[in-house]
Scaffold this active site. Structure first.
Site, PDB file in Angstrom:
ATOM      1  N   GLY A 107     -11.036   1.206  -7.230  1.00 19.78           N
ATOM      2  CA  GLY A 107     -12.479   1.344  -7.411  1.00 19.78           C
ATOM      3  C   GLY A 107     -12.867   1.150  -8.856  1.00 19.78           C
ATOM      4  O   GLY A 107     -12.139   1.555  -9.769  1.00 19.78           O
TER       5      GLY A 107
ATOM      6  N   ALA B 121       2.377  15.442  18.304  1.00 21.33           N
ATOM      7  CA  ALA B 121       2.743  16.791  17.860  1.00 21.33           C
ATOM      8  C   ALA B 121       1.965  17.167  16.598  1.00 21.33           C
ATOM      9  O   ALA B 121       1.454  18.286  16.473  1.00 21.33           O
ATOM     10  CB  ALA B 121       4.250  16.859  17.592  1.00 21.33           C
TER      11      ALA B 121
ATOM     12  N   GLY C 137       0.812  -1.201   0.000  1.00 19.98           N
ATOM     13  CA  GLY C 137       0.000   0.000   0.000  1.00 19.98           C
ATOM     14  C   GLY C 137       0.848   1.254   0.000  1.00 19.98           C
ATOM     15  O   GLY C 137       1.244   1.748  -1.049  1.00 19.98           O
TER      16      GLY C 137
ATOM     17  N   GLU D  30      -6.248   7.123   0.686  1.00 23.90           N
ATOM     18  CA  GLU D  30      -5.519   8.379   0.427  1.00 23.90           C
ATOM     19  C   GLU D  30      -4.440   8.650   1.476  1.00 23.90           C
ATOM     20  O   GLU D  30      -4.222   9.792   1.863  1.00 23.90           O
ATOM     21  CB  GLU D  30      -6.494   9.566   0.366  1.00 23.90           C
ATOM     22  CG  GLU D  30      -7.378   9.588  -0.855  1.00 23.90           C
ATOM     23  CD  GLU D  30      -6.583   9.664  -2.158  1.00 23.90           C
ATOM     24  OE1 GLU D  30      -5.505  10.274  -2.174  1.00 23.90           O
ATOM     25  OE2 GLU D  30      -7.060   9.086  -3.153  1.00 23.90           O
TER      26      GLU D  30
ATOM     27  N   ARG E  30      -6.706  15.691  -0.796  1.00 25.50           N
ATOM     28  CA  ARG E  30      -6.818  15.797   0.665  1.00 25.50           C
ATOM     29  C   ARG E  30      -7.496  17.092   1.099  1.00 25.50           C
ATOM     30  O   ARG E  30      -8.158  17.132   2.132  1.00 25.50           O
ATOM     31  CB  ARG E  30      -5.435  15.644   1.303  1.00 25.50           C
ATOM     32  CG  ARG E  30      -4.952  14.214   1.217  1.00 25.50           C
ATOM     33  CD  ARG E  30      -3.568  14.002   1.795  1.00 25.50           C
ATOM     34  NE  ARG E  30      -3.014  12.744   1.294  1.00 25.50           N
ATOM     35  CZ  ARG E  30      -1.726  12.514   1.106  1.00 25.50           C
ATOM     36  NH1 ARG E  30      -0.833  13.449   1.393  1.00 25.50           N
ATOM     37  NH2 ARG E  30      -1.317  11.352   0.642  1.00 25.50           N
TER      38      ARG E  30
END
Lengths: 677, 677
Positions: free
Chosen positions: A189, A527, A155, A432, A293
């Protein structure tokens, strides 16, 4: 009336709530969607869609199995194609998005990847000549395509993809091959059953050398029969947590040959003799990822909004238990625990949507800058969107589940549809860029920034990390929002420095960079989360401050107050230098009174998302003797008539087609009959 | 070998992990399940089941629609009935439970409520004479029953149930009636299509007076045709988030008549003339609820364990990215972020299971005490189990989702089965008492306890709340586990007092009791959670301390260390009087080193749950030309051969029955063909 969702005949419990609203919901929608025009167009498009009965779901989607879901998606694609020109301005991205959301729903469909991955991949990676060959065909939908990169065993780490494309000068072909099971393409997909073409990422090998992953255009299925071509193994990967209207697929090649010209060669080329021509500049272009994103923050915020519309409306209709008045049960929305479950999520939904729009704007600016040769903002924005994607998907999932549980037992029924929304949204934590990986990418940027400060190069910091170099000053939390931001800055700064220091110390103690990094990884992700949540809070406050309409601004400030109190409480342990135990207690009290302040506007705030009953799903065509077009919606319906429709919905569900199930006759009755002997 | 799961031919990545284990997994299983005998019997039963091919799932359950799931459940019930005597000791509750878990799975079946609700309701509420009439029939399964209480509009607030049972002296009958849609019985398991009888809770009205909810025995369907009786509306409530192998139902009555003798009259009676005879003592008996909730802690802990078995094994097999060695990708289990996601949940799974067993023992003791006339422990245990149910279900849900995400993309596939486990587990947050309501029940007890202390009656406190009266003393966190408990006691005590004080002050300021309570509700739930988590921590430590085997004790102490560091970090803001910012930093460091310490035993710890591949589901019979009985399991399989089986699983999935879906021919091909014109 200020709340535009009020209609005659509605459940009076909802109307009562709507009458309490202190602002115009159409105006709020314009703020949410960025312009009066888009907000209005959304309403007009929804209205137009509702007048075309063929665009309605044939049955509530939860009643359909996968075959039926895929079929329903295909059917609607065909109907949309007929009506698209009358419904939307096809050149307007947002209008198209709204049309698809409204009609297709969120469970996936056969063209889900065609427009958002396949065509953009062709645009970005194919040469002009290749554009002529394929782009028109793709845009006209002569072919259906997808983008096949991820493999069963690989991945996030692209370098380890196993699929090969080996060049043979003799025939001027690439031979695509899947050397192992783990090299099977897995997850893309629309790959399984719908696509007949794909952009496939494979390791380009020529003259005995592996040049790493490159994109190839590959025909998968015969265009007239749709049967997979010889030496191609392709199919559906099976049922998933959600998106079951989509056919995510697997794909394997057994020495499958494609012409040399099928390497998408806008950037790199292979000559006839097999010599490899490097792309002009090898710099990784993150812009596609940044774009996706950025849109994810808005999209995920919208999914949270869906769930909240359902839960808040239902909470204003559901009555249970008593408070002051013992003659009638109270709306469950009056319970503080219910408000505490839902209102901070309303604030987050607004915040995430605002953040998403801001990052989309930053992205658009970046594109202009890059065109002008200035790529300096790229890594700043790449880091930000990595963190944003991760933080937003996490809290959206949490918020949706809390919304579902706020509906009690009926939340668990598919009549609420919230568990489907959850399944769709929570996938975003993984696709993503897996969230932990994303947080660590942002952390790399934060550590680099702290290192810059340590070496006296604070001036080179991007604007989003400038606070890391600021000195810590005393904060008086009673002075308002700016003080909350300062506390958050302190927490984020302290954690970024602490994690960086730990990382450096471990390396000094002899650990290699990778090992030291891994041993700080959890601190680094902390952080990154603090940095991102700070950005969200600042953006939310900035957006609200910029609003001029007084009534809108007033309620959004109430929402910001819920947000900042909730957030600072949640990260209290990172900011103990500035908040004492007593102060935390007082922030808690402020949080409770901010919930109280928000209460009268709760329904109007979620109405303002203007998500239609159709978009909320659990929509159905009811077939009676005299009519076949009545829509049945359930828990989140605008009109609040939950109970009778819940009954209609259940009666229509598949198991109720007969009084006696065949399995009862086959197994249970004989069990009972035998027992009687 | 210490780890008993090692077999020839396993994935070497898993064997390597198992070889590192420092303790005997059979012995650990005996600790988990409370006795060597039960642990051994579980293995024997699983083994025996695996030798009966008819008990295997006909297909992976995610491939089945609801009809097929209900049918599969019915089929297996019939097969179990044939084999039950050879498989288990029918008088042994745990053996029966294991058999059902293993064979039936967790998605529900037609008899799911018959044994655990219907028969116990008859036992507890029917008179001896009624037992003669119905109990034998129920136990022999001549009839199938369920327990119908919840209504569409009424859950937690029993006083507002609407269904009526009105007595008519003329015919000596009760007339059952559903006056409104919201009065429909809604949710009862196995009510929709399977049961032909039910215990129905309705308001008993006689001589014009409503005596509140009482249980009635009601025949729903004809025993020979299974068709619903006239004036009865019954059906399935439709698809749910999970449990789709079960037929939760709705039920309505239209003036439906039952004989007077069908009121279950062990406690209250109605004479022929309609006069009502009160039960001897009206005190509410909480014991059934306490029993169910005690078992829930263990059952939910087991569900978390299921998900962890899958995620930890897969994490030892999945390789991605690099650390020291650049020649081969590392197991994702080596990443600190992955350990931080999974190991605290392993600790919780152990803790919850131990807690569940302890409360079951407390419950058994309570039954003895009550028989001896001592009911003093009732409210203590009722309060404890209310909180435990709520806290455990919340963290189990969270832990399962983290386990799923720890499997990356494949976690999202139903091949992992984790999203189904999540759906089943998370229902527990709502059923058997909604979590917020439960926490507020416990809070009532805590507030009462603090009030007792304030009025000088500390001596009357139950043992579980004695710490509320203890003075706050200085804590040195370096002194070990006892200090962590002290910090937790402080946090729970401080919050219980603070919430009580707030409640009192609001009443003093003029708010009514109910309003004041609502305005403190979130603070009260916080107090309840802290109290419960303290109990869990203490029980975990107590259980581990009692173990004599050194190797077992050693690793369990490692697990306790993960737990206490994680827990104290999480509740830091409630204990700032005892933990400074610096101390929290050092607890974080300890947490990371405790993860490191646990790493080599991670796989052995989850192997010790001894959950068979069948129980983990995604099990299937593979049909090839030569054999039809090979089991296919996927992500959590014992042997670690994930990838080839993932491929087999996908190939067998429904959409792959044909190369070309009918919907492609019907809609997509014509769309593409038209575009070519």
């Amino acid at each position: 009336m200020l709340n535009k969702s009020i209609m005659d005949g509605d459940n009076p419990d909802l109307t009562e709530e709507r009458m309490k609203g202190t602002f115009d919901t159409d105006e709020m929608a314009a703020v949410i969607y960025g312009s009066e025009k888009l907000a209005r167009r959304r309403r007009e498009i929804s209205e137009a869609i509702s007048r075309i009965p063929e665009l309605a779901d044939i049955k509530p989607l939860p009643f359909l199995d996968r075959f039926e879901k895929v079929t329903e998606g295909s059917r609607k694609l065909a109907v949309i194609k007929e009506h698209v020109k009358e419904l939307i301005d096809e050149d307007n991205y947002e209008e198209g998005l709204h049309l698809y959301h409204e009609v297709m729903g969120m469970e996936g469909h056969p063209l889900a990847l065609h427009e958002v991955m396949f065509i953009p991949a062709l645009v970005a990676q194919a040469s002009d000549e290749q554009h002529k060959k394929w782009l028109g065909r793709a845009k006209r939908r002569e072919i259906i395509g997808c983008y096949a990169q991820t493999e069963m065993g690989h991945g996030s780490n692209l370098r380890k993809l196993e699929t090969t494309a080996t060049y043979t000068p003799a025939t001027q072909e690439f031979i695509l091959h899947t050397p192992t099971e783990t090299a099977l393409k897995w997850w893309p997909g629309a790959l399984g059953k719908s696509s007949n073409w794909a952009v496939v990422v494979a390791n380009l090998i020529t003259n005995g050398k592996n040049y790493g992953p490159h994109p190839f255009m590959v025909q998968l299925r015969d265009e007239s029969t749709h049967i997979p071509l010889p030496e191609i193994t392709v199919g559906d990967i099976g049922p998933k947590m959600a998106f079951n209207g989509g056919d995510n697929g697997f794909l394997g090649f057994n020495q499958f040959r494609i012409p040399r010209g099928y390497l998408l060669d806008r950037h790199a080329k292979v000559e006839a003799d097999g010599s490899y021509v490097k792309p002009p500049h090898a710099k990784i272009n993150h812009s596609a990822m940044i774009r996706v994103r950025s849109h994810m923050a808005t999209g995920q915020g919208a999914l949270l909004a869906h769930a909240l519309v359902i839960a808040v409306r239902y909470s204003a209709v559901r009555r249970q238990g008593f408070l002051e008045d013992k003659s009638r049960e109270v709306k469950v929305l009056d319970y503080q625990t219910q408000q505490h479950r839902l209102f901070p999520s309303i604030a987050r939904a607004y915040a995430f949507i605002f953040c998403g729009f801001e990052t989309i704007q930053l992205y658009d600016q970046l594109l202009i800058d890059v065109k002008n040769g200035d790529t300096s903002g790229m890594s700043d924005l790449h880091a930000l969107t990595s963190g944003l994607k991760s933080v937003v998907t996490h809290y959206v999932g949490q918020g949706i589940e809390q919304a579902r549980m706020a509906c009690g037992g009926h939340g668990y029924s598919m009549a609420s549809y919230i568990s489907e929304i959850y399944g769709v949204a929570i996938g975003g934590c993984t696709y993503e860029g897996e969230n932990m990986v994303m947080l660590l990418q942002l952390a790399r940027y934060l550590v680099k920034s702290v290192e810059q400060i340590k070496t006296g190069k604070s001036m080179e910091l991007g604007p989003m990390v400038a606070y890391l170099a600021e000195p810590d000053t005393k904060v008086d939390l009673t002075t308002g929002l700016a003080a909350y931001v300062k506390v958050f800055q302190h927490a984020a700064r302290r954690q970024a420095w602490k994690a960086t220091d730990k990382f450096h110390k471990l390396m000094e103690s002899g650990q290699s960079r990778d090992i030291a990094w891994n041993n700080c990884a959890v601190e680094l992700t902390r952080a990154s989360r603090l940095h991102t949540r700070l950005y969200i809070m600042e953006t939310f406050i900035r957006r609200v401050s910029s609003i001029s309409d007084i009534a809108i601004k007033k309620v959004l400030i109430d929402l910001v107050n819920v947000h900042v109190n909730y957030e600072v409480l949640d990260i209290g342990t990172y900011a103990l230098e500035h908040v004492s135990s007593t102060q935390l207690d007082s922030i808690r009290s402020q949080l409770y009174s901010s919930l109280d302040t928000l209460r009268p506007n709760a329904v109007s705030l979620i109405d303002s998302f203007q998500i239609s009953d159709m978009q909320l799903r659990s929509v159905s065509t009811r077939h009676t003797d005299t009519q076949t077009d009545t829509l049945i919606q359930v828990l989140g319906r605008r009109d609040g008539h939950v109970y009778p429709n819940l009954f209609e919905w259940a009666k229509a569900s598949p198991l109720n087609q007969t009084h006696v199930l065949p399995s009862v006759n086959q197994y249970l009755k004989s069990m009972m009959d035998k027992a009687k002997l």
